[in-house]
Design an enzyme around this catalytic site. Sequence first.
Site, PDB file in Angstrom:
ATOM      1  N   HIS A 100       0.850  -1.189   0.000  1.00  0.00           N
ATOM      2  CA  HIS A 100       0.000   0.000   0.000  1.00  0.00           C
ATOM      3  C   HIS A 100       0.890   1.245   0.000  1.00  0.00           C
ATOM      4  O   HIS A 100       0.977   1.976   0.985  1.00  0.00           O
ATOM      5  CB  HIS A 100      -0.947   0.001   1.202  1.00  0.00           C
ATOM      6  CG  HIS A 100      -2.239  -0.690   0.944  1.00  0.00           C
ATOM      7  ND1 HIS A 100      -3.128  -0.256  -0.023  1.00  0.00           N
ATOM      8  CD2 HIS A 100      -2.795  -1.795   1.495  1.00  0.00           C
ATOM      9  CE1 HIS A 100      -4.192  -1.061  -0.035  1.00  0.00           C
ATOM     10  NE2 HIS A 100      -4.010  -1.999   0.861  1.00  0.00           N
ATOM     11  N   ASP A 105      -4.741   2.058   1.866  1.00  0.00           N
ATOM     12  CA  ASP A 105      -5.042   1.467   3.171  1.00  0.00           C
ATOM     13  C   ASP A 105      -5.701   2.502   4.073  1.00  0.00           C
ATOM     14  O   ASP A 105      -6.678   2.224   4.762  1.00  0.00           O
ATOM     15  CB  ASP A 105      -3.771   0.909   3.814  1.00  0.00           C
ATOM     16  CG  ASP A 105      -2.616   1.912   3.814  1.00  0.00           C
ATOM     17  OD1 ASP A 105      -2.684   2.939   3.103  1.00  0.00           O
ATOM     18  OD2 ASP A 105      -1.622   1.667   4.521  1.00  0.00           O
ATOM     19  N   TYR A 299      -9.719  10.314 -17.213  1.00  0.00           N
ATOM     20  CA  TYR A 299     -10.062  11.616 -17.773  1.00  0.00           C
ATOM     21  C   TYR A 299      -9.459  12.720 -16.901  1.00  0.00           C
ATOM     22  O   TYR A 299      -8.910  12.454 -15.832  1.00  0.00           O
ATOM     23  CB  TYR A 299     -11.582  11.774 -17.834  1.00  0.00           C
ATOM     24  CG  TYR A 299     -12.274  10.679 -18.608  1.00  0.00           C
ATOM     25  CD1 TYR A 299     -12.283  10.685 -19.999  1.00  0.00           C
ATOM     26  CD2 TYR A 299     -12.902   9.624 -17.950  1.00  0.00           C
ATOM     27  CE1 TYR A 299     -12.907   9.677 -20.723  1.00  0.00           C
ATOM     28  CE2 TYR A 299     -13.522   8.601 -18.662  1.00  0.00           C
ATOM     29  CZ  TYR A 299     -13.522   8.636 -20.044  1.00  0.00           C
ATOM     30  OH  TYR A 299     -14.130   7.628 -20.748  1.00  0.00           O
ATOM     31  N   GLU A 371      -0.236   9.303  10.491  1.00  0.00           N
ATOM     32  CA  GLU A 371      -1.575   8.727  10.694  1.00  0.00           C
ATOM     33  C   GLU A 371      -2.553   9.685  11.355  1.00  0.00           C
ATOM     34  O   GLU A 371      -3.775   9.453  11.308  1.00  0.00           O
ATOM     35  CB  GLU A 371      -1.460   7.439  11.518  1.00  0.00           C
ATOM     36  CG  GLU A 371      -0.776   6.323  10.737  1.00  0.00           C
ATOM     37  CD  GLU A 371      -0.546   5.075  11.568  1.00  0.00           C
ATOM     38  OE1 GLU A 371      -0.659   3.965  11.009  1.00  0.00           O
ATOM     39  OE2 GLU A 371      -0.256   5.206  12.776  1.00  0.00           O
TER      40      GLU A 371
END
Length: 392
Positions: A100, A105, A299, A371
């Site tokens: 990840h 995640d 796009y 985090e």
Amino acid sequence: MDNIIKELTDKYYNEIVGLRRYFHKNPEISKKEFNTQKKIIEILSTLDLNIRKAAGTGVIAELNGKYPGKTIAIRADIDALAIDDDCGKPYQSQNKGACHACGHDGHTAMLIGTAKVLCNMKDKINGNIRFIFQPSEEEVADGSGADSIIKDGGLENVSAIIGSHLWQPVEFGTVGISEGPVMAASDEFSIFIKGKAGHASMPHQTIDSILTASQIVVALNTIVGRDVDPMKQAVVSVGVLKSGKVYNSIAGTAMLKGTIRSLDENVRKDVFDHIKKIVEDICDMVGAHCKIERNTCTYVLSNDPKVTSIVLEAGKEVLGENAHEIKPFMSSEDFSYYLKKVPGCFIFIGVGNIEKGIIYPQHHPKYDIDERALSYGVQIMSSAALKLLSKI
């Protein structure tokens, strides 16, 4: 309302961080997110939601508020990259060849946290909130996960959609929210060259496909500097060149693959036209044959002005002036598929922190996040969803 969201986010914060670490430790690459899907359903099944599998390995869960109203969607991507993890943390990937390294995640954990927060506020909600856990964002060349979600009814009756990206170039404690184009369109191009093979000691009897390919690579690098309006943006990069098998032979074939990034559909078309002309002219000059293929991956990701103003309002209530406009990035995202269908806004949540050593960019084996950003991501998305239900 914002105080309630903050209190609930604080309540679930440790669980959200724990989920982010679980998904980081157990990543699955595009179209193979079976255990990730299972884990998401397992957690969401404890909440008052209508849950179903979608797009193969994705999940759609819907919260129906106490009162009728519109439907707002919030999307997170759940797949990992096909690289080895080298973050060096206790939650480093246990799945070799999967990592990840792009923040998905955290996206998954934040959306679960947002679902928990909003389920606690069900009695205050007018309308519905749809939580989309989308597979296969990284491997759009083989089929966009967003496109699969749309085909599976993911946007039915949706009035607006929001999504976010944990973004290392943006400093922790800030969030970027801008209207208009914020991420580039992405095209994959493939060039196949057929020359004439022969012995390396007799090049006059050959048409050297490696030399031809090399000339093409050099020439393609002139497009942005000489063929694109200097006031506009584009990127042309060649990432693959394959040719030859032995050192003393001149290869008769070569293959190149690369990407075009652009923030304007006219520029996008012009760049490919220039690639085609350069390849054909160089091959014609040396007597080689060529075939050129183009695959549209994403796009231009363009945020709707009205939705963005509402999301920015939510951002400022959480972070004050640290929620602000941001310049576009030349990276791409298949969230753009949703924005072709319904108005929406995609935001960038800052996770970069030099003091903590969080300096590695997306797609780097050592990529990690601060985090604490998960908390204000949940708060902003929860607040924005509620505001959109009443204002859109």
